[in-house]
Design an enzyme around this catalytic site. Structure first.
Site, short mmCIF file in Angstrom:
data_model
loop_
_atom_site.label_atom_id
_atom_site.label_comp_id
_atom_site.label_asym_id
_atom_site.label_seq_id
_atom_site.Cartn_x
_atom_site.Cartn_y
_atom_site.Cartn_z
N HIS A 74 0.88 -1.17 0.00
CA HIS A 74 0.00 0.00 0.00
C HIS A 74 0.91 1.22 0.00
CE1 HIS A 74 -2.37 -3.05 2.13
NE2 HIS A 74 -3.45 -2.44 1.73
N GLU B 118 -10.90 -6.73 -4.64
CA GLU B 118 -10.74 -7.73 -3.58
C GLU B 118 -11.97 -7.74 -2.69
OE1 GLU B 118 -7.05 -7.66 -1.41
OE2 GLU B 118 -7.99 -8.50 0.37
N GLU C 162 -9.45 -13.59 -1.41
CA GLU C 162 -8.74 -13.89 -0.16
C GLU C 162 -9.51 -14.97 0.59
OE1 GLU C 162 -7.32 -10.70 2.42
OE2 GLU C 162 -7.82 -11.92 4.16
N ASP D 182 -5.14 -14.05 -2.37
CA ASP D 182 -4.52 -13.68 -1.09
C ASP D 182 -4.52 -14.94 -0.24
OD1 ASP D 182 -3.98 -11.09 -1.78
OD2 ASP D 182 -5.01 -10.20 -0.08
N ASP E 87 -1.23 -12.49 2.34
CA ASP E 87 -1.87 -11.46 3.17
C ASP E 87 -2.09 -12.09 4.55
OD1 ASP E 87 -3.12 -9.25 4.10
OD2 ASP E 87 -4.74 -9.25 2.64
#
Lengths: 432, 432, 432, 432
Positions: free
Chosen positions: B144, B274, B310, B338, B381
């Site tokens: 990020h 996401e 994810e 993820d 992640d």
């Protein structure tokens, strides 16, 4: 108030290309810097200027800063409302809540905060607390040791900090206000990451014991009527590296010592276990009321403790709040209520103010069946939403919580009245 | 390593009365002070001394700092393992995770951290990142904007900070390492408390747009292969004060602008949505794969986006991870994974490294059916548990996650081999 | 009425040793035998003797067989209550619900049932249905083909059975009563165990198509205003043996054919998809509103269908009912409401009558925002609890559900009135 | 085997218009009619022709009708596998499971069933049970009174039916096979709709007591080693009409009487409580292990009972199975294991065979820590999926469940072996 001014502009698609010169509308992201620009000197005047003492104005009032249903001295079912309720403000949510969450930093910047965690700031904040209690018309407050005074480098320094702030609180309490309960914060500091009374480190266990010892003394000194144990870190992240049986033995030993110490110093307040199923740990040892009762029985502590039931913890453990209250009540252990609520679609502790009248009616039903809840009461373990950033919101939130409970009590009274005409209404059986 | 030395002492009940002189065993509670005592000058030598480049040693190895199943260049089902996997390290969890949670402060104090959030510290941390990537043998990283460089007082200052750190990252990347994806952090700063692309404040909307514009530029500059949108604050806390329809319209407009800008600057990476059902908000607009697909279709964005699935988000939304992967796959939208996992009894995002071999087999089944996942890959992640405070744990955690995925791939190969003898094995249908 | 006469005896511990001669108090356990001893001949007189037509008596009435809040012809917000509501009785729960559950057999033995599943019995039951509708003052009913008439040995025989019962229903409907919707029961028969429109057997797929064809014809014949698809078996138990993509393609083809047939025969009713996340399957393809919208978009069916939102299905999918209603509404797809509720602590479909006034207010808010819901309405997809075994309970349950919705509507009216004084009340935005 | 032959046809859109002449592929929907056309006379020959005695063939075997991991007489950690496991077949799922669910009727039509519930059929079914046990090589079975013999019109008739079937079972058991446990079915019959030991009707309470008395006698007669109480109806649907405290008192009195009777007749088997959180009731009194322990303590029953932990019940109550096993173990109450599993995304009891090796390893870890589980064992409270309709599937399902547990045990042995080299491996602490 939570407010979202709706974007009326038709946003044009070339917004990316436009020059952006928006002035920052809130404090900088760097949460550690604080944002208030108050001098760190003595605070002058009111903390909540413009907010009067909140009065009962009845259901037809449109004034958000008034009670519509809670009329403290009105008698319902043979007791004053304030005596059924014994409302308490939670110091931590109200004065230490910052609006941060796992994905975002502080959003609330109360004017009296100077961005430090000094003793001077702690004292100023305590003055704000008492102005808040007085304006709200509530006679009880609740606290963790570390939220009212800063942690020090050593235990001695922490205790000294605490003593200073407690001395002020004692003075500000006057003759009317008392702690509903005190407690020790045994979960924030990294030393407690493996637990406090269930830590695998003997030094941590001893440190926690010393902290509890002091917190009981302080609660006693302030005239507190109860003392709470919430074991936020007393649980496990995985059973693969945890000897659950041994840890629970240690926890029992810890509580036995607390009982002994309480008696030694003449503290007559009730000791309370506050069940919670999980969060922060994967699984906490005081999962729910029944689990806590099994624990208290096994270790001979049943006569020494009662339960502090929190509605949001109840639903996280798969039970209705009413179920947990009734489980405590039928075992003679209903000691206190953390009057909040969760979100039925959310799997973590949201600590919302309860505004559901049906739920409040069920809660009050258990309290009335119990003949009241003193020396316990209702603690608002509830916080403003992250987006709620006006000082006034602190009042509106508490008023809504209190009014909701008051409506619950009024509904129970109506149910009982109705049952005089209908002996079939089972849920009133206890009157006969 | 998570370690709990078991308390062997028989704890005596008078522990309360004993003098307590335990030396603090961890850093002070005041999280803002930091705990490392490194000079703030230039870092000398390795960040991870004593940790060698991680090698494949096979299943019989007892060395925790080796791969037992992941053999990067070994060919399985016609591709090298590293090409099936395309593993990526998440900068935020690995280098910005502090171990704090809603009930506790920082527990991790990496030796290279100096307690500041300066540009110098950001650069030092970036060097640690590349040493980590090289020792782990992983060619991708994810970031990020705000976790690699400090937020500034203005957008210009933030961009300048970012540029400095990105220039260093570009240099450190060399010829081999690239971002799997970049993204903009639109959820931590208080300005985003009502949303970014769905904020009710036009200034915030514009600020978010400017931040995304820069983040796409930076990802492009670094040779990133994808760009991700995770809308942590794009949702609601309650529908009572939210115009969901209008907010989603704004979100669509925002993404349309991002598509336009991406094309304008010649960025050919895939844009990824996401999905996550909730947390921090009560309800996020990208709830799950199907919800995201409905959104993309409605606003004509189906050709422009793929999905980043994810596993922990999948289970929070009530689906198995495999379901979400298959939903993306059968719609031609499986863009990235993820690769983490949650706890089946926990209702919030725990972001654990996946170590369940059965689950990994299902994940790899979808990837193999998809013919691979490039230009996407597997982003970890995932974070160390709060109690895991050794630097070495960063390696062990990633190794376990990579080895688990590798076993999943090996299992898929065995299933396919078995199916040559058994045409009844439905789940291999895609081979015929 | 659910009644539990409390055991007042002190039960002595030697109860085991006592002679037991308790006469059976309910029907024998052998559920297949039935329990009513009515002759199978024609039924004489009323089905619900002693129960008058239910009238509005207002909030102060103590009569359980009266409406306290629902006043059909009273105008609220510019429409008669009955036109906002368009209440419908669900034939299956009301007339075919037996009280059985996965752990127990039938508990309800309505006096008019003769224990058979004959066409004669089906006709008698249909007469009971219309007496019920007329006494309740409701103008709509809903049905599945197989709950109103017995399945036959062949499709022809089943259709012939259906025709006989439908002819009677047509006659009994008179000029006022109509089906809110009809549907085909594609989940009870073992042939549908792998799905109907998603079955792996072509014969089953074709059979299901033929059944839907007939059910649309019958709904059309009766003047039904909508036709519903609930895909109880259209999902999977495990993805390991399911080709989800292909099954969903088949489902779309099935629905496309239904659209074509509807147009061919001139049926102008709305086709409705009823989302449900799971149960009986592990995962159903119409998981929630957003998933259904994605599906309709993908297959070009968006113009042809609306959604039938069920509150209990909403909460099982992790959303509030209000969320699902709003999701449908902002997409122009709010077609009908199955007005029931679940239990927030229960993970399966309990199909309870909604009695929560707060929830009902939110539901009606969406309906008012939508400008009403016609040609859809509110279907009580709700059943008596297993322990509720008196015929009168059928009335009391429906009255409570209708009164609760009526209070919701009255609350919405008050909110709107209040907003005339408070432009800040966001949730009323649509008025401006 | 669960099989879905995939539809290879391109289904044409005019399928609705086509003549449908599909022959019914399964039995008619009318579940009460049965489907087998066997004469009701004596059954000739084997029930499972073509299925040999299942043997251990090792992991490389491709024979689905062989054990790959379970080798009954192999010694692991000092005991034979069969002595660690003590596997038991659940009569109800295996021989009375029909495949019906709340949305569908019977799908399984075993060849030996004649569609009746006669004593003759019960005997024939019992013969099938013993052929199954012998072919599977399992020495234990479990039963409810009413699943092995039909309910009669009176208690006397029911008891007489039971006696006939039990006499046959005794004969078929021979010297080797015994019940792991017996129990009384106190939840199917409508008389138990308000509970059995917690019913508000004294006659029902007494009837239940008489049924338990007989079931204990029968279990004793057959040489059963345990007797189980599962209180499926001992709970509430709502607290509004339930006096929870009084009902639990009644339950305790009931169990105290059972203890007294057990002793009186010289039955030395262990009495077991089987916790379950809910389903069929909203909330059952034996919610989980801790709740059951609290109950046993309160009523002085702790010495008289152990716990029967079911994995699927564990996860429905919000705990991992391992947590429940450990809670029982550390309280000295681990008596028996219902070895099944649920679905992590499903909120009701699915009673699947456990096939997750990781989970099985955790389960066996608790068993090994407990030094074994005798006189308890592993009962497969697990059923074929509804779609699994071949007789052979009964074998394959049990083999998979047994092999999974066997792998778990083998893994535990490896962990212990590994710990000899690594004293840091906490989870092996009990070896030291």
């Amino acid at each position: 108030m939570i407010a979202r001014n709706i974007l009326l502009l038709l946003l044009c698609s070339n917004v990316f290309l436009a020059a952006i010169a928006t002035a920052p509308q809130t404090c900088p992201a760097d949460a550690s810097s604080g944002c208030g620009d108050n001098s760190s000197g003595e605070w002058e005047g009111e903390f909540f200027p413009g907010i009067p003492k909140i009065k009962y104005e009845g259901p037809s009032s449109k004034n958000p800063l008034s009670y519509k249903w809670y009329n403290a001295d009105e008698e319902i079912l043979g007791k004053k409302m304030k005596d059924w309720m014994r409302f308490s403000v939670a110091f931590w949510h109200t004065f230490r809540g910052t609006g941060s969450d796992p994905f975002g930093v502080q959003t609330k910047f109360w004017p009296w905060e100077d961005g430090t965690n000094s003793v001077a700031m702690a004292k100023r904040r305590m003055r704000a607390n008492f102005e808040f209690l007085n304006k709200l018309g509530v006679d009880y407050w609740c606290f963790h040791d570390r939220d009212i005074a800063p942690d020090g480098k050593t235990l001695e320094e922490s205790n000294a900090n605490l003593d200073q702030v407690v001395a002020l609180a004692k003075e500000l309490q006057g003759k009317k206000i008392r702690p509903l309960w005190g407690t020790a914060q045994l979960f924030v500091h990294p030393r407690y990451m493996h637990g406090a009374a269930t830590s695998s480190e003997v030094g941590v266990y001893a440190y926690a014991a010393a902290q509890v010892k002091k917190a009981i003394e302080v609660t006693h000194f302030l005239g507190g009527e109860n003392y709470v144990f919430w074991g936020g870190r007393e649980g496990y992240q995985t059973l693969l590296n945890t000897d659950m049986g041994r840890e629970i033995d240690h926890l029992a030993r810890f509580l036995q010592a607390a009982v002994a110490y309480k008696k030694k110093i003449g503290f007559n307040g009730t000791l309370l276990i506050e069940p919670k199923p999980q969060e922060p740990t994967k699984h906490q040892y005081d999962w729910d009321a029944a689990t806590s009762i099994a624990f208290l029985q096994k270790y001979g502590l049943l006569e020494e403790f009662k339960l502090n039931i929190e509605c949001n913890h109840a639903t996280l453990s798969g039970h209705s709040c009413h179920h947990e209250l009734e489980t405590a009540r039928i075992n003679g252990l209903l000691g206190n209520i953390d009057a909040n609520t969760g979100d039925p679609q959310i799997g973590w502790d949201t600590d919302q103010f309860l505004t559901d009248i049906g739920e409040a009616t069920m809660v009050m039903l258990s309290v009335v069946r119990n003949g009241g809840i003193a020396p316990g009461g209702f603690n608002f373990d509830a916080k403003l939403r992250r987006e709620s950033t006006d000082v006034e919101d602190l009042f509106i939130a508490h008023i809504s919580g209190m009014d909701t409970m008051a409506r619950g009590l009024r509904n129970v009274a109506k149910l009982i009245e109705a049952s005089e005409f209908s002996v079939h209404l089972y849920c009133m059986w206890w009157l006969y």
